[in-house]
Design an enzyme around this catalytic site. Structure first.
Site, PDB file in Angstrom:
ATOM      1  CD  GLU A 197      25.554  14.473  66.937  1.00  0.00           C
ATOM      2  OE1 GLU A 197      24.987  13.523  67.508  1.00  0.00           O
ATOM      3  OE2 GLU A 197      25.003  15.154  66.056  1.00  0.00           O
ATOM      4  CB  THR A 247      19.343  22.011  74.784  1.00  0.00           C
ATOM      5  OG1 THR A 247      20.115  22.121  75.982  1.00  0.00           O
ATOM      6  CG2 THR A 247      18.579  23.275  74.551  1.00  0.00           C
TER       7      THR A 247
END
Length: 403
Positions: free
Chosen positions: A275, A189
């Protein structure tokens, strides 16, 4: 267990040095090349992306990991060196070979990593020119610059170090990671690099890394995507001079606990720096029939775009959580379900408990971090994940990533 009082991050354990520089891959002044070196060679363990499209550094590292011994890790940002064919493999091998020659070790003791835009050839001449500067700047205090040099869309570097006494000796584990988007379970990840001065058997270190990853990096999701470059490596050098840790012992359990602490700290830093993220929420599943079932329910809730957008909008729509539970593919009995938002009971025996509770959970939704706890009432198995909200900024960032 204490936080290290020495250098932070990957250079906190004894015998590690690091550096981070600008070599020309990114815009002037932005660090884009990092080097981590142990004073001595030692066991190394790793886990990688399960994406079937993989970058050249992952292919190379998987091959090098067969020897289970490492000395250094070289990482560039600004270019993923993925989907670049034979030139990409040649570039990755060149990175490892140049560092190995300077250290006078076999090439398989050097591991490499890349992160950035997929499909563009790595400007290997920039890396070549930067390696002498990296070696000149290697320092036990260089971990912070190294952590800066591996970032892409991250807003801040991610570092952690903890210490504890194992077998009568003080053992330190440090780490750094990068990750902000393309974050989802199925290892790794993101890019994560862990270091320790513990003496530990190579096969035992691999087991420990897998155990720690499953409770940390494999328990976070930002957007449901995994990358072509995902890697976690842990390098040990034995300089703590503890008795060699072997699997199944009390020392092993202590070490795994310490490694998990570092990994979870870094994983949560990734979530918080995701984000466009404004909220980080823990999904805790209890009372499942099996651990796999608990994990499946947790992941379904954590990846639900309806849940994630409700988190961003601070809309206390508990029905979206119930809908995700029901479609998780795990047999449930609705009349046994309970759902809590922090300590506020909202669903009991499968039904909402009323408007007063809804007003209370509306206040919970305004928090930056909270927990959604689901009790399935079927057994004793449990699992957890951390998820984030899905905001306008996530779309903006990724709509213009290459520009």
């Amino acid at each position: 267990m204490t936080t290290s009082s020495r250098a932070t991050g990957v250079t906190a354990p004894q015998g590690f040095q690091a550096a981070g520089i600008h070599c020309g891959i990114k815009k002037p002044g932005i660090l884009d090349l990092a080097l981590l070196v142990s004073d001595v060679s030692g066991p190394i363990a790793g886990v990688f992306t399960k994406n079937q499209v993989v970058a050249a550094p992952v292919i190379l590292d998987r091959d090098h990991l067969k020897q289970r011994i490492g000395r250094a890790i070289l990482v560039n940002s600004g270019n993923a060196n993925a989907c670049t064919g034979k030139p990409g493999m040649a570039a990755a091998l060149t990175m490892a070979t140049l560092v190995a020659k300077r250290l006078k070790v076999p090439t398989h003791e050097v591991f490499v990593g890349s992160t950035g835009v997929i499909g563009r050839r790595l400007p290997i001449d920039c890396v070549k020119s930067g390696i002498p500067t990296l070696f000149a700047q290697l320092s036990p205090r260089g971990g912070h610059k190294a952590a800066q040099a591996i970032l892409t869309t991250d807003l801040r570097p991610k570092e952690c170090a903890v210490r504890a006494r194992i077998g009568g000796r003080m053992v330190t584990i440090g780490g750094m990671a990068k990750g902000s988007g393309m974050i989802h379970p199925n290892m790794a990840t993101m890019l994560g690099y862990l270091t320790t001065d513990a003496a530990i058997a190579p096969s035992t270190l691999q087991r420990a890394v897998e155990a720690a990853v499953n409770e940390s990096f494999n328990c976070i999701t930002v957007d449901g995507d995994t990358s072509t470059n995902d890697t976690v490596l842990c390098l040990a050098n034995g300089l703590a001079k503890n008795s060699t840790i072997t699997y199944g012992t009390g020392a092993y359990r202590q070490f795994v606990k310490l490694l998990t602490t570092v990994s979870q700290t870094l994983a949560l830093s990734i979530c918080r720096d995701g984000e466009g993220v404004t909220k980080v929420v823990k999904i805790a599943i209890e009372g499942a029939e099996t651990p796999a079932g608990a994990r499946q329910v947790a992941q379904t809730i954590a990846t639900s775009n309806l849940v994630k957008t409700a988190l961003f909008g601070e809309d206390a729509n508990w029905g979206r959580v119930m809908g995700a539970i029901g479609r998780a593919g795990v047999p449930i009995e609705q009349t046994k379900l309970s759902v809590y938002f922090d300590d506020v009971l909202m669903v009991q025996r499968g039904m909402g408990v009323g408007l007063a509770a809804e007003r209370r959970i509306a206040k919970v939704f305004k928090k930056k971090e909270f927990t959604i706890r689901v009790r399935l009432g079927q057994g004793s198995a449990k699992s957890h994940m951390w998820t984030t909200d899905l905001s306008y900024d996530y779309v903006r960032i990724n709509a213009s990533y290459r520009s």
